[in-house]
Design a protein around this motif. Structure first.
Motif, PDB file in Angstrom:
ATOM      1  N   ILE A  59     -59.234  17.136  70.687  1.00 17.71           N
ATOM      2  CA  ILE A  59     -59.783  15.930  70.049  1.00 17.71           C
ATOM      3  C   ILE A  59     -58.641  15.021  69.613  1.00 17.71           C
ATOM      4  O   ILE A  59     -58.665  13.812  69.843  1.00 17.71           O
ATOM      5  CB  ILE A  59     -60.692  16.306  68.867  1.00 17.71           C
ATOM      6  N   VAL A  60     -57.624  15.597  68.993  1.00 17.11           N
ATOM      7  CA  VAL A  60     -56.454  14.816  68.575  1.00 17.11           C
ATOM      8  C   VAL A  60     -55.759  14.235  69.810  1.00 17.11           C
ATOM      9  O   VAL A  60     -55.324  13.077  69.799  1.00 17.11           O
ATOM     10  CB  VAL A  60     -55.490  15.700  67.753  1.00 17.11           C
ATOM     11  N   PHE A  61     -55.660  15.007  70.877  1.00 12.89           N
ATOM     12  CA  PHE A  61     -55.049  14.544  72.117  1.00 12.89           C
ATOM     13  C   PHE A  61     -55.770  13.312  72.663  1.00 12.89           C
ATOM     14  O   PHE A  61     -55.139  12.359  73.118  1.00 12.89           O
ATOM     15  CB  PHE A  61     -55.061  15.666  73.163  1.00 12.89           C
ATOM     16  N   ILE A  62     -57.088  13.316  72.618  1.00  7.46           N
ATOM     17  CA  ILE A  62     -57.869  12.176  73.116  1.00  7.46           C
ATOM     18  C   ILE A  62     -57.518  10.918  72.326  1.00  7.46           C
ATOM     19  O   ILE A  62     -57.304   9.851  72.905  1.00  7.46           O
ATOM     20  CB  ILE A  62     -59.383  12.472  73.057  1.00  7.46           C
ATOM     21  N   PHE A  63     -57.425  11.025  71.011  1.00 11.03           N
ATOM     22  CA  PHE A  63     -57.093   9.860  70.192  1.00 11.03           C
ATOM     23  C   PHE A  63     -55.642   9.417  70.403  1.00 11.03           C
ATOM     24  O   PHE A  63     -55.335   8.233  70.391  1.00 11.03           O
ATOM     25  CB  PHE A  63     -57.375  10.113  68.724  1.00 11.03           C
TER      26      PHE A  63
END
Length: 68
Positions: A59-63
């Motif tokens: 999720i952090v990677f997507i942002f």
């Protein structure tokens, strides 16, 4: 384009393993993690925790990748 580091690659693999486990559990009532680590409940719990942390990392990677 964002370059994947080793943690991101490991996270993708662990989330895929978790998704396959959920798919097997839903379709066949077969828990692969318990079959592999059934004799060691603590180790199975660690695997579940790592899969959850990997999902948070993705999720952090997507942002992060949207900012670049």
């Amino acid at each position: 384009m964002y370059k994947l580091n080793n943690i991101d690659k490991l996270s993708f693999v662990l989330v895929l393993i978790g998704a396959l486990n959920w798919g097997l559990l839903g379709l066949l009532n077969f828990n692969l993690v318990n079959v592999i680590f059934g004799g060691i409940p603590f180790l199975a719990r660690v695997i579940y925790i790592l899969v959850g942390l990997s999902a948070v990392n993705i999720i952090v990677f997507i942002f992060r990748s949207k900012k670049d």
